[in-house]
Design an enzyme around this catalytic site. Structure first.
Site, PDB file in Angstrom:
ATOM      1  CD  GLU A  11      13.799   0.678   8.858  1.00 21.70           C
ATOM      2  OE1 GLU A  11      14.234   1.694   9.431  1.00 21.70           O
ATOM      3  OE2 GLU A  11      14.444  -0.361   8.725  1.00 21.70           O
ATOM      4  CB  CYS A  47      13.238   8.782   8.242  1.00 28.73           C
ATOM      5  SG  CYS A  47      14.267   7.845   7.122  1.00 28.73           S
ATOM      6  CD  GLU A  96      10.221  12.390  11.998  1.00 24.77           C
ATOM      7  OE1 GLU A  96       9.140  11.852  12.315  1.00 24.77           O
ATOM      8  OE2 GLU A  96      11.057  11.870  11.241  1.00 24.77           O
ATOM      9  N   GLY A 142       7.172   4.604   8.258  1.00 26.60           N
ATOM     10  CA  GLY A 142       6.240   5.708   8.489  1.00 26.60           C
ATOM     11  C   GLY A 142       6.390   6.239   9.898  1.00 26.60           C
ATOM     12  CB  SER A 143       4.208   8.450  11.797  1.00 26.03           C
ATOM     13  OG  SER A 143       2.986   7.741  11.755  1.00 26.03           O
ATOM     14  CE  LYS A 176      -1.931   2.702   2.943  1.00 24.10           C
ATOM     15  NZ  LYS A 176      -1.863   3.968   2.170  1.00 24.10           N
TER      16      LYS A 176
HETATM   17  P1  NAD Z   1       2.366   7.762   8.299  1.00 29.60           P
HETATM   18  O1  NAD Z   1       2.718   6.831   9.393  1.00 29.60           O
HETATM   19  O2  NAD Z   1       1.299   8.735   8.506  1.00 29.60           O
HETATM   20  O3  NAD Z   1       1.966   6.926   6.988  1.00 29.60           O
HETATM   21  C1  NAD Z   1       2.763   5.892   6.488  1.00 29.60           C
HETATM   22  C2  NAD Z   1       1.886   4.872   5.800  1.00 29.60           C
HETATM   23  O4  NAD Z   1       1.019   4.304   6.775  1.00 29.60           O
HETATM   24  C3  NAD Z   1       0.997   5.465   4.715  1.00 29.60           C
HETATM   25  O5  NAD Z   1       0.933   4.553   3.637  1.00 29.60           O
HETATM   26  C4  NAD Z   1      -0.345   5.569   5.411  1.00 29.60           C
HETATM   27  O6  NAD Z   1      -1.446   5.499   4.528  1.00 29.60           O
HETATM   28  C5  NAD Z   1      -0.315   4.331   6.286  1.00 29.60           C
HETATM   29  N1  NAD Z   1      -1.254   4.382   7.411  1.00 29.60           N
HETATM   30  C6  NAD Z   1      -1.767   5.479   8.043  1.00 29.60           C
HETATM   31  N2  NAD Z   1      -2.628   5.100   9.014  1.00 29.60           N
HETATM   32  C7  NAD Z   1      -2.652   3.746   9.009  1.00 29.60           C
HETATM   33  C8  NAD Z   1      -3.345   2.753   9.777  1.00 29.60           C
HETATM   34  N3  NAD Z   1      -4.210   3.084  10.754  1.00 29.60           N
HETATM   35  N4  NAD Z   1      -3.122   1.459   9.498  1.00 29.60           N
HETATM   36  C9  NAD Z   1      -2.247   1.086   8.522  1.00 29.60           C
HETATM   37  N5  NAD Z   1      -1.596   1.970   7.751  1.00 29.60           N
HETATM   38  C10 NAD Z   1      -1.779   3.281   7.987  1.00 29.60           C
HETATM   39  O7  NAD Z   1       3.739   8.430   7.904  1.00 29.60           O
HETATM   40  P2  NAD Z   1       4.012   9.514   6.776  1.00 29.60           P
HETATM   41  O8  NAD Z   1       3.505  10.822   7.261  1.00 29.60           O
HETATM   42  O9  NAD Z   1       3.551   8.993   5.459  1.00 29.60           O
HETATM   43  O10 NAD Z   1       5.607   9.491   6.741  1.00 29.60           O
HETATM   44  C11 NAD Z   1       6.356  10.253   7.593  1.00 29.60           C
HETATM   45  C12 NAD Z   1       6.981   9.397   8.664  1.00 29.60           C
HETATM   46  O11 NAD Z   1       7.714   8.316   8.092  1.00 29.60           O
HETATM   47  C13 NAD Z   1       7.987  10.188   9.461  1.00 29.60           C
HETATM   48  O12 NAD Z   1       7.857   9.917  10.821  1.00 29.60           O
HETATM   49  C14 NAD Z   1       9.315   9.659   8.936  1.00 29.60           C
HETATM   50  O13 NAD Z   1      10.387   9.827   9.808  1.00 29.60           O
HETATM   51  C15 NAD Z   1       9.002   8.241   8.669  1.00 29.60           C
HETATM   52  N6  NAD Z   1       9.977   7.651   7.732  1.00 29.60           N
HETATM   53  C16 NAD Z   1      10.869   6.736   8.212  1.00 29.60           C
HETATM   54  C17 NAD Z   1      11.817   6.164   7.363  1.00 29.60           C
HETATM   55  C18 NAD Z   1      12.797   5.134   7.862  1.00 29.60           C
HETATM   56  O14 NAD Z   1      13.342   4.395   7.043  1.00 29.60           O
HETATM   57  N7  NAD Z   1      13.052   5.031   9.140  1.00 29.60           N
HETATM   58  C19 NAD Z   1      11.845   6.530   6.020  1.00 29.60           C
HETATM   59  C20 NAD Z   1      10.913   7.468   5.566  1.00 29.60           C
HETATM   60  C21 NAD Z   1       9.975   8.013   6.439  1.00 29.60           C
END
Ligand code: NAD
Length: 496
Positions: free
Chosen positions: A265, A300, A399, A242-243, A189
């Site tokens: 991650e 990130c 962050e 993600g977050s 996704k």
């Molecule tokens: P996010 O967590 O909001 O979203 C990430 C993904 O999760 C998206 O595809 C989103 O649709 C999905 N998602 C959201 N709610 C969900 C749920 N309830 N159940 C399942 N999936 C769900 O993060 P973002 O705003 O897209 O990305 C930013 C974050 O990602 C920052 O915290 C950043 O540091 C982190 N990040 C980490 C790395 C790493 O490798 N450590 C790399 C890139 C980004």
């Protein structure tokens, strides 16, 4: 030809991908629902994208499971698997410009970054794992004299990959490539802010000959499609970037369903430490500026905290500001642009809120601080630098995921290390020193998954990538990532 007009023409000629790729077909969501895919470049709706729901996810997982069980991919000869993954890499190379334009339109990053980094980096990742897939050895275990015992790596089954919007293609490929290389099926996704390159990869994979059902792409909202993947009882693992907030939910969903594995991650608040014996202040300033402003700070591992020794702080901060002033902010499709739009109005407002808070908490604004390019209709924030940020303040601990640098001055080495470790995160850290003993000591004492000495982001694909503490667990990249997508099986044969 590389001009804004050229890339606008390419953008106008592409059929923008908006359909899911499930069971070898490109499909609308079963419900017919779509969501607006907005470009941060100008705030306009680019296209309608399938809003997949639990029913679509179930179809994708069923298809992925069927593909796994009948072995159409898992049991394919390794030479054939390689041939298909290399064919996909070749198709990505053929369509590199299209992928780059889709990425910049969708996410707002400069076209030069997409062309020179995101797309070739994703192709390299795929080729790396395609090359590696027949070099994963098991073990023969010491055993009693009447036994022959060995340990094998077995694919897990169906991998649910959920990825963010900041490096949409690259993050997808960091999951897809090792998961497929180990023989798994994948349901991916993409983030709702930037679904197009993942959808395009799903189409190209079919063209490359990847059997139907092995790679399914289900665009949709996180709380619907993402949640449905994470709660599905037939998904064996969630590979997430993600977050932290969503990472926490995923662990709950795993507990509420089939105890699927979870690899996370997450975010970071990475310190960039410049000691008084920094070997080259100009080079360090260049890295400090780009360490935070690359990809509009939506990285990130962004070096969002600059910890600088008080003896060199003033000239060093001046040098960082001088580099930041050379940044060319502009239209993501303009080849000269080195700093584009933030991914969404929401992300832009988050950054602006943090800027407001940092000012209120006493930080000295040295650069930027405002929304810009309003006429474009897009979501642009100036590269922003705050000096004299207290280590306990909001900007030093949370962050932003935007172009905001927090500068903190320190007096003693121990203070720098203490400040560096004083956040919930532990993703990356950089340090600048001529003293090899100090470099080793700081690298050991800083709790981070990645430590760079005299360079920022100086890490190859061959090294594991991931965090300590609340930056998550599990590693992308390197050969270690292959093992994440496999289980160990111990087989013991009793000899006559
Ligand atoms: P996010 O967590 O909001 O979203 C990430 C993904 O999760 C998206 O595809 C989103 O649709 C999905 N998602 C959201 N709610 C969900 C749920 N309830 N159940 C399942 N999936 C769900 O993060 P973002 O705003 O897209 O990305 C930013 C974050 O990602 C920052 O915290 C950043 O540091 C982190 N990040 C980490 C790395 C790493 O490798 N450590 C790399 C890139 C980004």
């Amino acid at each position: 030809m590389t001009s804004l007009a050229h890339f606008e023409k390419v953008a106008g000629s592409i059929a923008l991908p908006g359909k899911a790729v499930i069971d070898g077909k490109t499909l609308a969501a079963a419900s017919g629902a779509t969501f607006d895919n907005v470009s941060p470049r100008d705030g306009r709706v680019l296209n309608q994208v399938a809003a997949c729901s639990a029913a679509d996810v179930d179809f994708a997982v069923t298809s992925a499971r069927q593909a796994f069980e009948d072995g159409r991919w898992r049991k394919l000869h390794y030479r054939e698997k390689k041939r298909i993954l290399f064919a996909l890499a070749d198709l990505m190379e053929r369509d590199a410009e299209t992928l780059a334009v889709l990425e910049s339109l969708d996410m707002g990053k400069p076209i030069s970054n997409s062309l020179e980094s995101d797309v070739p980096g994703s192709i390299n990742t795929l080729r790396y794992y395609a090359e590696a897939l027949d070099k994963v050895y098991g073990e023969v275990a010491p055993a009693a004299p009447n036994r022959f015992s060995f340990v094998e790596h077995e694919p897990l089954g169906v991998i649910g990959a959920i990825v963010p919007w900041n490096f949409p293609l690259l993050m997808a490929m960091w999951k897809i490539a090792p998961a497929l290389a180990m023989g798994n099926s994948v349901v991916l996704k993409p983030a709702e802010q930037s679904p197009m390159t993942a959808l395009k990869i799903g189409e190209l994979a079919l063209e490359a000959g990847l059997p139907p059902g092995v790679l399914n792409i289900v665009p949709g909202l996180g709380g619907e499609a993402g949640k449905a993947i994470a709660l599905h009882n037939d998904v064996d693992m969630i590979a997430f970037t993600g977050s932290g907030a969503v990472g926490r939910l995923l662990m709950q969903y795993s507990g509420q369903s089939n105890l699927k594995r979870v690899s996370l991650e997450l975010g970071g608040k990475s310190p960039h430490i410049v000691f008084s014996d920094c070997p080259n202040l100009d080079t360090a300033a260049e890295h400090a500026a780009w360490g935070i402003f690359y990809n509009q700070g939506e990285v990130c591992t962004a070096g969002s905290r600059l910890l600088v020794h008080e003896s060199i702080a003033e000239p060093f901060v001046e040098k960082v500001l001088a580099v930041a002033r050379t940044i060319v902010a502009g239209d993501p499709l303009e080849p000269k642009t080195s700093f584009g739009a933030m991914v969404s109005g929401e992300q832009m407002n988050t950054a602006l809120r943090y800027i407001e808070t940092a000012g209120r908490e006493g930080g000295d604004l040295r650069l930027g601080g405002k929304r810009t390019r309003l006429d474009s209709g897009g979501f642009y924030v100036e590269p922003t630098v705050f000096d004299n940020i207290a280590p306990t303040s909001t900007l030093a601990r949370e962050e932003v995921f935007g172009p905001v640098l927090a500068v903190t001055r320190f007096a003693q080495v121990d203070d720098a290390i203490r400040y560096a470790n004083d956040t919930p995160y532990g993703l990356a850290a950089g340090l600048w020193t001529r003293d090899v003993s100090l470099a080793h000591r700081a690298a050991r004492e800083i709790r981070a998954g990645l430590v760079w000495v005299n360079g920022w982001d100086s890490c190859d694909l061959t090294m594991p990538f991931g965090g300590f503490k609340q930056s998550g667990f599990g590693r992308d990249r390197s050969l270690h990532a292959l093992h994440k997508y496999a289980d160990l099986k111990s087989v013991s044969i009793t000899l006559p």
